[in-house]
Write a protein that holds these residues in place. Structure first.
Motif, PDB file in Angstrom:
ATOM      1  N   GLY A  43       0.896  -1.222  -0.029  1.00 58.47           N
ATOM      2  CA  GLY A  43      -0.127   0.184   0.096  1.00 58.47           C
ATOM      3  C   GLY A  43       1.066   1.135  -0.105  1.00 58.47           C
ATOM      4  N   GLU A  44       2.235   1.244  -0.202  1.00 61.37           N
ATOM      5  CA  GLU A  44       3.062   2.439  -0.254  1.00 61.37           C
ATOM      6  C   GLU A  44       2.487   3.477  -1.028  1.00 61.37           C
ATOM      7  OE1 GLU A  44       5.271  -0.989   1.632  1.00 61.37           O
ATOM      8  OE2 GLU A  44       4.075  -0.757  -0.255  1.00 61.37           O
ATOM      9  N   ALA A  45       2.452   3.096  -2.247  1.00 58.50           N
ATOM     10  CA  ALA A  45       1.737   4.112  -3.119  1.00 58.50           C
ATOM     11  C   ALA A  45       0.682   4.942  -2.941  1.00 58.50           C
ATOM     12  CB  ALA A  45       1.793   3.645  -4.866  1.00 58.50           C
ATOM     13  N   LYS A  46      -0.338   4.093  -2.355  1.00 61.88           N
ATOM     14  CA  LYS A  46      -1.690   4.426  -1.987  1.00 61.88           C
ATOM     15  C   LYS A  46      -1.655   5.382  -0.820  1.00 61.88           C
ATOM     16  CE  LYS A  46      -6.132   4.697  -2.736  1.00 61.88           C
ATOM     17  NZ  LYS A  46      -6.665   5.364  -3.898  1.00 61.88           N
ATOM     18  N   VAL A  47      -0.628   5.196  -0.002  1.00 66.43           N
ATOM     19  CA  VAL A  47      -0.501   6.017   1.269  1.00 66.43           C
ATOM     20  C   VAL A  47       0.041   7.252   0.737  1.00 66.43           C
ATOM     21  CG1 VAL A  47       0.999   6.388   3.373  1.00 66.43           C
ATOM     22  CG2 VAL A  47      -0.006   4.116   2.902  1.00 66.43           C
ATOM     23  N   LYS A  48       1.180   7.180  -0.313  1.00 73.78           N
ATOM     24  CA  LYS A  48       1.602   8.615  -0.673  1.00 73.78           C
ATOM     25  C   LYS A  48       0.597   9.390  -1.270  1.00 73.78           C
ATOM     26  CE  LYS A  48       5.663  10.506  -3.306  1.00 73.78           C
ATOM     27  NZ  LYS A  48       6.771  10.073  -4.389  1.00 73.78           N
ATOM     28  N   GLU A  49      -0.119   8.882  -1.950  1.00 64.29           N
ATOM     29  CA  GLU A  49      -1.267   9.577  -2.585  1.00 64.29           C
ATOM     30  C   GLU A  49      -2.296  10.294  -1.505  1.00 64.29           C
ATOM     31  OE1 GLU A  49      -5.345   8.150  -4.859  1.00 64.29           O
ATOM     32  OE2 GLU A  49      -3.612   7.284  -5.387  1.00 64.29           O
ATOM     33  N   LEU A  50      -2.495   9.408  -0.685  1.00 62.93           N
ATOM     34  CA  LEU A  50      -3.420  10.021   0.359  1.00 62.93           C
ATOM     35  C   LEU A  50      -2.939  11.080   1.080  1.00 62.93           C
ATOM     36  CD1 LEU A  50      -5.337   6.756   1.239  1.00 62.93           C
ATOM     37  CD2 LEU A  50      -6.441   8.495   0.019  1.00 62.93           C
ATOM     38  N   ASN A  51      -1.866  10.722   1.554  1.00 60.83           N
ATOM     39  CA  ASN A  51      -1.109  11.785   2.386  1.00 60.83           C
ATOM     40  C   ASN A  51      -1.115  13.223   1.755  1.00 60.83           C
ATOM     41  OD1 ASN A  51      -0.308  10.328   4.689  1.00 60.83           O
ATOM     42  ND2 ASN A  51       1.698   9.628   3.897  1.00 60.83           N
ATOM     43  N   LYS A  52      -0.848  13.130   0.298  1.00 60.63           N
ATOM     44  CA  LYS A  52      -0.740  14.515  -0.545  1.00 60.63           C
ATOM     45  C   LYS A  52      -2.088  15.260  -0.285  1.00 60.63           C
ATOM     46  CE  LYS A  52       0.278  16.552  -4.955  1.00 60.63           C
ATOM     47  NZ  LYS A  52      -0.974  17.569  -4.739  1.00 60.63           N
ATOM     48  N   ALA A  53      -3.183  14.340  -0.717  1.00 59.90           N
ATOM     49  CA  ALA A  53      -4.497  14.680  -1.011  1.00 59.90           C
ATOM     50  C   ALA A  53      -5.138  15.209   0.508  1.00 59.90           C
ATOM     51  CB  ALA A  53      -5.288  13.789  -1.668  1.00 59.90           C
ATOM     52  N   LEU A  54      -4.873  14.535   1.616  1.00 60.08           N
ATOM     53  CA  LEU A  54      -5.566  14.680   2.774  1.00 60.08           C
ATOM     54  C   LEU A  54      -4.650  15.624   3.532  1.00 60.08           C
ATOM     55  CD1 LEU A  54      -6.698  11.009   3.840  1.00 60.08           C
ATOM     56  CD2 LEU A  54      -7.802  12.835   2.525  1.00 60.08           C
ATOM     57  N   TYR A  55      -3.397  15.620   3.627  1.00 56.30           N
ATOM     58  CA  TYR A  55      -2.660  16.596   4.293  1.00 56.30           C
ATOM     59  C   TYR A  55      -1.816  17.552   3.708  1.00 56.30           C
ATOM     60  CZ  TYR A  55      -3.782  12.386   7.363  1.00 56.30           C
ATOM     61  OH  TYR A  55      -4.454  11.304   7.805  1.00 56.30           O
ATOM     62  N   ASP A  56      -0.720  17.134   2.722  1.00 54.49           N
ATOM     63  CA  ASP A  56       0.088  18.050   2.243  1.00 54.49           C
ATOM     64  C   ASP A  56      -0.672  19.168   1.668  1.00 54.49           C
ATOM     65  OD1 ASP A  56       1.707  15.961   3.046  1.00 54.49           O
ATOM     66  OD2 ASP A  56       2.502  15.389   0.956  1.00 54.49           O
ATOM     67  N   ASP A  57      -1.592  18.829   0.827  1.00 49.01           N
ATOM     68  CA  ASP A  57      -2.341  20.103  -0.104  1.00 49.01           C
ATOM     69  C   ASP A  57      -2.761  21.254   0.716  1.00 49.01           C
ATOM     70  OD1 ASP A  57      -2.137  18.476  -2.300  1.00 49.01           O
ATOM     71  OD2 ASP A  57      -4.257  18.091  -2.562  1.00 49.01           O
ATOM     72  N   TRP A  58      -2.649  21.117   2.093  1.00 41.71           N
ATOM     73  CA  TRP A  58      -3.084  22.124   3.173  1.00 41.71           C
ATOM     74  C   TRP A  58      -1.973  23.083   3.639  1.00 41.71           C
ATOM     75  CZ3 TRP A  58      -8.371  22.685   2.965  1.00 41.71           C
ATOM     76  CH2 TRP A  58      -9.122  21.430   2.423  1.00 41.71           C
ATOM     77  N   PHE A  59      -0.702  22.426   3.322  1.00 44.03           N
ATOM     78  CA  PHE A  59       0.332  23.037   3.979  1.00 44.03           C
ATOM     79  C   PHE A  59       0.560  24.379   3.504  1.00 44.03           C
ATOM     80  CE2 PHE A  59       1.799  18.632   5.528  1.00 44.03           C
ATOM     81  CZ  PHE A  59       0.960  18.550   6.544  1.00 44.03           C
ATOM     82  N   ASP A  60       0.205  24.686   2.147  1.00 45.14           N
ATOM     83  CA  ASP A  60       0.605  25.894   1.534  1.00 45.14           C
ATOM     84  C   ASP A  60      -0.189  27.106   1.820  1.00 45.14           C
ATOM     85  OD1 ASP A  60      -1.651  24.923   0.160  1.00 45.14           O
ATOM     86  OD2 ASP A  60      -0.950  25.706  -1.790  1.00 45.14           O
ATOM     87  N   LEU A  61      -1.082  26.599   2.546  1.00 48.88           N
ATOM     88  CA  LEU A  61      -2.303  28.044   2.924  1.00 48.88           C
ATOM     89  C   LEU A  61      -1.346  28.679   3.968  1.00 48.88           C
ATOM     90  CD1 LEU A  61      -5.499  26.102   3.508  1.00 48.88           C
ATOM     91  CD2 LEU A  61      -4.785  27.620   1.605  1.00 48.88           C
ATOM     92  N   PRO A  62      -1.855  30.068   3.999  1.00 49.28           N
ATOM     93  CA  PRO A  62      -1.369  31.083   5.004  1.00 49.28           C
ATOM     94  C   PRO A  62      -1.444  30.616   6.338  1.00 49.28           C
ATOM     95  CG  PRO A  62      -3.163  32.164   3.898  1.00 49.28           C
ATOM     96  CD  PRO A  62      -2.766  31.008   3.200  1.00 49.28           C
ATOM     97  N   SER A  63      -0.581  30.225   7.142  1.00 53.76           N
ATOM     98  CA  SER A  63      -0.757  29.785   8.492  1.00 53.76           C
ATOM     99  C   SER A  63       0.941  29.991   9.056  1.00 53.76           C
ATOM    100  CB  SER A  63      -1.014  28.341   8.828  1.00 53.76           C
ATOM    101  OG  SER A  63      -0.257  27.564   8.106  1.00 53.76           O
ATOM    102  N   ASP A  64       0.558  30.422  10.656  1.00 58.29           N
ATOM    103  CA  ASP A  64       1.781  30.464  11.444  1.00 58.29           C
ATOM    104  C   ASP A  64       2.206  29.222  12.076  1.00 58.29           C
ATOM    105  OD1 ASP A  64       1.756  33.372  10.768  1.00 58.29           O
ATOM    106  OD2 ASP A  64       0.096  33.813  12.535  1.00 58.29           O
ATOM    107  N   PHE A  65       1.119  28.332  12.240  1.00 60.10           N
ATOM    108  CA  PHE A  65       1.384  26.976  12.874  1.00 60.10           C
ATOM    109  C   PHE A  65       0.427  26.088  12.339  1.00 60.10           C
ATOM    110  CE2 PHE A  65      -1.455  28.756  15.942  1.00 60.10           C
ATOM    111  CZ  PHE A  65      -2.241  27.730  15.971  1.00 60.10           C
ATOM    112  N   ILE A  66       0.776  24.683  12.367  1.00 62.42           N
ATOM    113  CA  ILE A  66      -0.217  23.561  11.960  1.00 62.42           C
ATOM    114  C   ILE A  66      -0.723  23.000  13.390  1.00 62.42           C
ATOM    115  CG2 ILE A  66      -0.323  21.515  10.776  1.00 62.42           C
ATOM    116  CD1 ILE A  66       0.095  23.843   8.926  1.00 62.42           C
ATOM    117  N   GLY A  67      -2.016  22.978  13.362  1.00 66.28           N
ATOM    118  CA  GLY A  67      -2.710  22.174  14.674  1.00 66.28           C
ATOM    119  C   GLY A  67      -2.667  20.643  13.894  1.00 66.28           C
ATOM    120  N   VAL A  68      -1.949  19.794  14.992  1.00 64.14           N
ATOM    121  CA  VAL A  68      -2.140  18.200  14.362  1.00 64.14           C
ATOM    122  C   VAL A  68      -3.066  17.812  15.447  1.00 64.14           C
ATOM    123  CG1 VAL A  68      -0.852  16.223  14.499  1.00 64.14           C
ATOM    124  CG2 VAL A  68       0.230  18.199  13.797  1.00 64.14           C
ATOM    125  N   GLN A  69      -4.119  17.132  14.814  1.00 63.58           N
ATOM    126  CA  GLN A  69      -5.087  16.289  15.469  1.00 63.58           C
ATOM    127  C   GLN A  69      -5.253  15.039  15.167  1.00 63.58           C
ATOM    128  OE1 GLN A  69      -7.615  20.665  16.163  1.00 63.58           O
ATOM    129  NE2 GLN A  69      -8.841  18.579  15.571  1.00 63.58           N
TER     130      GLN A  69
END
Length: 429
Positions: free
Chosen positions: A267-293
């Motif tokens: 499932g390595e390729a699928k995890v990489k795909e999902l990490n991008k869609a679910l998490y990475d795509d939000w890191f470029d937004l303006p923010s001073d920190f990331i809240g991890v939940q």
């Protein structure tokens, strides 16, 4: 402090003194945020002008029961804050309710704004830093009836509300996030088994809510399809970030639901795909920190998530008891985003408080390890302070450090509250 505050503090101290001695600890960084998190709708009660209140009451609702009085925290917030302070925390994360502040389009309630200002002032009185959440899933009913964030001009309306609130609160806010778990609409279809079948039930409920308020549409953010809601959510955050920053200088971040995706059986390729869609795509937004939940891990095969092994321990919420997920996602977020990290939620749904204590101890090991690795981790906020309304599950799940009697609203700190408080008071992990 009044007599009730003193008694709460004495009770917490007595509970802490009865705990067994802990092993030697190492100090956390100066200014590290220790606290709990809570939301407006889940605790305040009688949020009658919100979209969620209507969804809870229409025929065909997906909610197990309505929120009703919830924990009555709109009236009892001072008691809740005093409890948090008595346990030794230095930070209180809570939400403000847009539906109370702007009950009709462009009509702002000074009484509601002043109420939340008093909440902030009460935190200051108890030496608690404040972390504000501008939207924790709920929106005003009128906003949902015009199409929610899917409608034209929605981002500007949210930014107007956020800027108005930020101006009113001024320097009383120490930290804030715009949306709670703003990636959730993408996450739910991936992680909820049978989501497509459930989609029809969601649409039936939303259609009933639209009819109830005389509209041809009704869009609740948390129930909206990801392809339609993600772009305007990003726009709304960006505009609100600018509006808030124009009025306040405190750090302003985003919070994300970040469950630990682990590959199995190719499932390595699928995890990489999902990490991008679910998490990475939000890191470029303006923010001073990331809240991890983070609450658990999800095992992923070539085609997506797979059920957890039958022998693994499950929480009352049905997911795997897996505390290492927290450390894994703090590491992932710090590396992928390059931004400071605050754990804005971590906790466990269980009626067995000994398992909550075990979960806390295990997650503290993860926090300690991340700090030792030099990660810019700036705080840990436990979900949640109170047993409260857990959305479609109603009051069936207990995430709180403090029990709440459903009839009298009496607050009773659990042993886990004393346990976490003792860790905080020690000054280290």
């Amino acid at each position: 402090m009044d007599r009730r505050d003193v008694l709460i503090g004495l009770g917490a101290t007595a509970a802490l003194s009865g705990m067994p001695a802990r092993a030697a600890t190492r100090a956390v960084p100066k200014g590290f945020l220790w606290g709990t998190a809570i939301s407006a709708h889940q605790s305040e009660g009688n949020n009658v002008n919100s979209d969620m209140w209507l969804n809870e009451h229409v025929k065909g609702t997906l909610f197990r029961e309505p929120s009703g009085d919830a924990c009555d925290s709109y009236e009892r917030y001072a008691e809740d804050i005093a409890i948090a302070a008595s346990l030794g925390f230095n930070t209180h994360r809570f939400g403000i309710e847009w539906a109370r502040i702007e009950p009709e389009p462009g009509v702002f309630s000074m009484a509601a704004l002043d109420h939340y200002k008093r909440v902030l002032e009460t935190c200051r009185k108890h030496n608690l830093k404040t972390m504000l959440t501008y939207i924790h899933f709920t929106t005003p009913r009128w906003f949902a009836a015009r199409g929610g964030f899917e409608a034209d001009g929605a981002a500007d309306l949210f930014a107007r509300f956020a800027g108005t609130a930020a101006k009113h609160f001024g320097s009383l806010v120490d930290y804030a996030t715009t949306f709670n778990e703003m990636n959730l609409p993408r996450l739910i279809p991936v992680l909820v088994p049978g989501y497509e079948a459930r989609r029809a039930l969601i649409d039936r409920m939303l259609n009933a809510s639209a009819k109830a308020c005389g509209s041809d549409r009704f869009s609740s953010w948390v129930f909206a399809p990801a392809d339609r809601i993600v772009p305007p959510t990003r726009e709304a955050h960006t505009k609100a970030y600018a509006a808030i920053k124009a009025e306040a200088k405190h750090p302003l971040g985003i919070s994300l639901s970040m469950q630990d995706l682990q590959p199995v059986a190719g499932g390595e390729a699928k995890v990489k795909e999902l990490n991008k869609a679910l998490y990475d795509d939000w890191f470029d937004l303006p923010s001073d920190f990331i809240g991890v939940q983070t609450y658990t891990r999800i095992q992923v095969g070539p085609n997506g998530p797979v059920p957890a092994p039958k022998e693994t321990e499950k929480t009352a919420a049905g997911y795997e008891f897996y505390p290492p997920a927290l450390g894994n996602m703090v590491r992932y977020t710090a590396k992928a985003s390059g931004k400071p990290v605050i754990i804005t939620e971590s906790g466990i749904g269980t009626s067995d408080d000994t398992r909550r204590v075990a979960f806390i101890d295990a997650t503290m090991k993860e926090v300690r390890a991340c700090l030792d690795e030099g990660i810019d981790l700036r705080g840990y906020l436990h979900w949640s302070l109170l047993d409260n309304f857990e959305w479609t599950s109603g009051f069936a799940q207990q995430f709180g450090l403090v029990a709440v009697d459903r009839t009298t609203f009496k607050r009773t700190p659990k042993p886990s509250a004393a346990h976490l408080g003792r860790i905080v008071r020690s000054g280290g992990i």
